[in-house]
Design a protein around this motif. Structure first.
Motif, PDB file in Angstrom:
ATOM      1  N   PHE A  83       0.943  -1.238   0.049  1.00 51.38           N
ATOM      2  CA  PHE A  83      -0.103   0.168   0.134  1.00 51.38           C
ATOM      3  C   PHE A  83       0.899   1.234   0.224  1.00 51.38           C
ATOM      4  N   SER A  84       0.418   2.145  -0.949  1.00 55.65           N
ATOM      5  CA  SER A  84       1.043   3.621  -0.527  1.00 55.65           C
ATOM      6  C   SER A  84       0.680   4.314   0.540  1.00 55.65           C
ATOM      7  N   ARG A  85       1.097   5.397   1.128  1.00 52.38           N
ATOM      8  CA  ARG A  85       0.535   5.907   2.215  1.00 52.38           C
ATOM      9  C   ARG A  85      -0.862   6.544   1.957  1.00 52.38           C
ATOM     10  N   ARG A  86      -1.206   6.962   0.999  1.00 50.23           N
ATOM     11  CA  ARG A  86      -2.701   7.354   0.747  1.00 50.23           C
ATOM     12  C   ARG A  86      -3.636   6.153   0.797  1.00 50.23           C
ATOM     13  N   GLU A  87      -3.142   5.033   0.305  1.00 48.46           N
ATOM     14  CA  GLU A  87      -3.929   3.893   0.251  1.00 48.46           C
ATOM     15  C   GLU A  87      -4.042   3.394   1.736  1.00 48.46           C
ATOM     16  N   SER A  88      -2.744   3.471   2.484  1.00 58.33           N
ATOM     17  CA  SER A  88      -3.012   3.003   3.903  1.00 58.33           C
ATOM     18  C   SER A  88      -3.967   3.861   4.657  1.00 58.33           C
ATOM     19  N   LYS A  89      -3.943   5.228   4.385  1.00 58.80           N
ATOM     20  CA  LYS A  89      -4.953   6.072   5.134  1.00 58.80           C
ATOM     21  C   LYS A  89      -6.508   5.735   4.641  1.00 58.80           C
ATOM     22  N   GLY A  90      -6.622   5.300   3.449  1.00 59.05           N
ATOM     23  CA  GLY A  90      -7.798   4.958   3.104  1.00 59.05           C
ATOM     24  C   GLY A  90      -8.274   3.569   3.783  1.00 59.05           C
ATOM     25  N   PHE A  91      -7.397   2.575   3.860  1.00 57.34           N
ATOM     26  CA  PHE A  91      -7.569   1.415   4.257  1.00 57.34           C
ATOM     27  C   PHE A  91      -8.121   1.471   5.927  1.00 57.34           C
ATOM     28  N   ILE A  92      -7.249   2.583   6.665  1.00 55.87           N
ATOM     29  CA  ILE A  92      -7.401   2.626   8.032  1.00 55.87           C
ATOM     30  C   ILE A  92      -8.911   3.533   8.379  1.00 55.87           C
ATOM     31  N   LEU A  93      -9.190   4.182   7.379  1.00 52.52           N
ATOM     32  CA  LEU A  93     -10.684   4.777   7.562  1.00 52.52           C
ATOM     33  C   LEU A  93     -11.910   3.798   7.418  1.00 52.52           C
ATOM     34  N   VAL A  94     -11.418   2.785   6.379  1.00 50.63           N
ATOM     35  CA  VAL A  94     -12.735   1.714   6.121  1.00 50.63           C
ATOM     36  C   VAL A  94     -12.725   0.790   7.113  1.00 50.63           C
ATOM     37  N   ILE A  95     -11.747   0.618   8.086  1.00 50.65           N
ATOM     38  CA  ILE A  95     -11.965  -0.398   9.181  1.00 50.65           C
ATOM     39  C   ILE A  95     -13.288  -0.300   9.995  1.00 50.65           C
ATOM     40  N   PRO A  96     -13.321   0.961  10.525  1.00 49.55           N
ATOM     41  CA  PRO A  96     -14.531   1.043  11.386  1.00 49.55           C
ATOM     42  C   PRO A  96     -15.721   0.736  10.596  1.00 49.55           C
ATOM     43  N   ALA A  97     -16.016   1.246   9.323  1.00 48.34           N
ATOM     44  CA  ALA A  97     -17.154   0.919   8.622  1.00 48.34           C
ATOM     45  C   ALA A  97     -17.295  -0.439   8.472  1.00 48.34           C
ATOM     46  N   LEU A  98     -16.258  -1.517   8.330  1.00 50.61           N
ATOM     47  CA  LEU A  98     -16.278  -2.828   8.200  1.00 50.61           C
ATOM     48  C   LEU A  98     -16.789  -3.425   9.444  1.00 50.61           C
ATOM     49  N   VAL A  99     -16.280  -3.001  10.592  1.00 48.78           N
ATOM     50  CA  VAL A  99     -16.600  -3.381  11.977  1.00 48.78           C
ATOM     51  C   VAL A  99     -17.995  -3.346  12.276  1.00 48.78           C
ATOM     52  N   ILE A 100     -18.508  -1.997  11.834  1.00 44.25           N
ATOM     53  CA  ILE A 100     -19.971  -1.825  12.096  1.00 44.25           C
ATOM     54  C   ILE A 100     -20.939  -2.747  11.147  1.00 44.25           C
ATOM     55  N   LEU A 101     -20.562  -2.949  10.125  1.00 34.43           N
ATOM     56  CA  LEU A 101     -21.294  -3.876   8.962  1.00 34.43           C
ATOM     57  C   LEU A 101     -21.180  -5.224   9.395  1.00 34.43           C
ATOM     58  N   TYR A 102     -19.988  -5.568  10.093  1.00 32.28           N
ATOM     59  CA  TYR A 102     -19.843  -6.972  10.449  1.00 32.28           C
ATOM     60  C   TYR A 102     -20.821  -7.338  11.672  1.00 32.28           C
ATOM     61  N   SER A 103     -20.995  -6.097  12.543  1.00 32.99           N
ATOM     62  CA  SER A 103     -21.768  -6.178  13.663  1.00 32.99           C
ATOM     63  C   SER A 103     -23.181  -6.244  13.382  1.00 32.99           C
ATOM     64  N   ILE A 104     -23.854  -5.572  12.520  1.00 35.92           N
ATOM     65  CA  ILE A 104     -25.161  -5.385  12.232  1.00 35.92           C
ATOM     66  C   ILE A 104     -25.965  -6.848  12.312  1.00 35.92           C
ATOM     67  N   PRO A 105     -25.784  -7.972  11.743  1.00 37.49           N
ATOM     68  CA  PRO A 105     -26.551  -9.104  11.925  1.00 37.49           C
ATOM     69  C   PRO A 105     -26.667  -9.390  13.305  1.00 37.49           C
ATOM     70  N   SER A 106     -25.417  -9.299  14.235  1.00 38.03           N
ATOM     71  CA  SER A 106     -25.514  -9.955  15.770  1.00 38.03           C
ATOM     72  C   SER A 106     -26.538  -8.691  16.263  1.00 38.03           C
ATOM     73  N   LEU A 107     -26.393  -7.329  16.069  1.00 33.44           N
ATOM     74  CA  LEU A 107     -27.268  -6.487  16.477  1.00 33.44           C
ATOM     75  C   LEU A 107     -28.733  -6.896  16.153  1.00 33.44           C
ATOM     76  N   TYR A 108     -29.132  -7.142  14.720  1.00 33.48           N
ATOM     77  CA  TYR A 108     -30.376  -7.538  14.465  1.00 33.48           C
ATOM     78  C   TYR A 108     -30.978  -8.829  15.467  1.00 33.48           C
ATOM     79  N   ASP A 109     -30.149  -9.738  15.358  1.00 35.89           N
ATOM     80  CA  ASP A 109     -30.736 -11.006  15.998  1.00 35.89           C
ATOM     81  C   ASP A 109     -30.793 -10.553  17.609  1.00 35.89           C
ATOM     82  N   TRP A 110     -29.910  -9.801  18.144  1.00 37.60           N
ATOM     83  CA  TRP A 110     -30.421  -9.280  19.544  1.00 37.60           C
ATOM     84  C   TRP A 110     -31.679  -8.911  19.384  1.00 37.60           C
TER      85      TRP A 110
END
Length: 229
Positions: A15-42
């Motif tokens: 990754f370039s520095r710019r790509e790394s920054k983008g990747f870091i910003l995407v991680i929280p969104a991925l975590v939220i998306l991953y959590s949605i099914p569990s929250l829905y089941d709850w």
């Protein structure tokens, strides 16, 4: 630490520095998306627990008032033993058998005890019944969107039907918005009814509505029991 993270992303993934920054910003969104099914089941589990507690409270209330529950929509196996124990403590003169509940008094939560009726369908049934002002024939339930004969029969296996119209349509006084609340009168039909009334004067009988060419005998027969002049 941030520099080390950029270094590892570049070393292992190219990754370039710019790509790394983008990747870091995407991680929280991925975590939220991953959590949605569990929250829905709850959320579903919490809702189911709430419904169960609601039904249990209703049953306890009936039992405390001296009713023996011999059949209660698929949950009798859960309360059979409790019902038997309480029945022994009731005077014989107060013991009765409650087979069904009153359809006219059932809310959208209680209706969901019928197999095949979920929250959406139960809401449609209650809205239809209340906007109609009461049902004079149980087969009117087939006019609810999504209802079919098999499901209708299932409803009345668990609820008694008492025909009766509590609220009628005063065709000569109600305005467009009031008329359009009735399931048998669309908003367009309500506008035509009011416009014709304003142009030709009050309606004197149901047959006067057939002077409006967009209406027919079948429609009038469905609406007739609800009309007052």
């Amino acid at each position: 630490m941030k520099r080390n993270l950029f270094f590892h992303l570049k070393a292992y993934f190219g990754f370039s520095r710019r790509e790394s920054k983008g990747f870091i910003l995407v991680i929280p969104a991925l975590v939220i998306l991953y959590s949605i099914p569990s929250l829905y089941d709850w959320s579903l589990q919490k809702h189911s627990i709430h419904l169960y507690e609601h039904y249990e409270n209703k049953l306890d209330s009936l039992l405390q008032n001296g009713w023996e529950i011999s059949e209660y929509v698929g949950v009798q196996s859960l309360i059979q033993q409790d019902s038997s124990n309480k029945k022994r403590n009731l005077p014989a003169s107060r013991t009765a058998v409650l087979n069904k509940l009153d359809f006219n008094e059932a809310d959208s939560i209680v209706l969901q005890i019928v197999p095949g009726i979920g929250q959406t369908m139960a809401g449609r049934i209650v809205k239809f019944r209340d906007n109609m002002g009461g049902l004079h024939d149980r087969e009117q339930l087939l006019d609810v969107y999504g209802m079919n004969p098999e499901l209708m029969e299932r409803v009345f296996e668990y609820f008694t039907f008492r025909p009766g119209i509590q609220e009628k349509i005063n065709i000569n006084h109600m305005e467009v918005s009031d008329l359009a609340r009735h399931p048998y009168i669309s908003y367009g039909a309500a506008k035509v009814i009011v416009a014709y009334r304003e142009q030709h004067g009050p309606y004197k009988s149901p047959e006067d509505l057939l002077e409006i060419k967009i209406f027919n005998e079948n429609w009038l027969e469905r609406l007739r029991p609800y009309l007052v002049f």
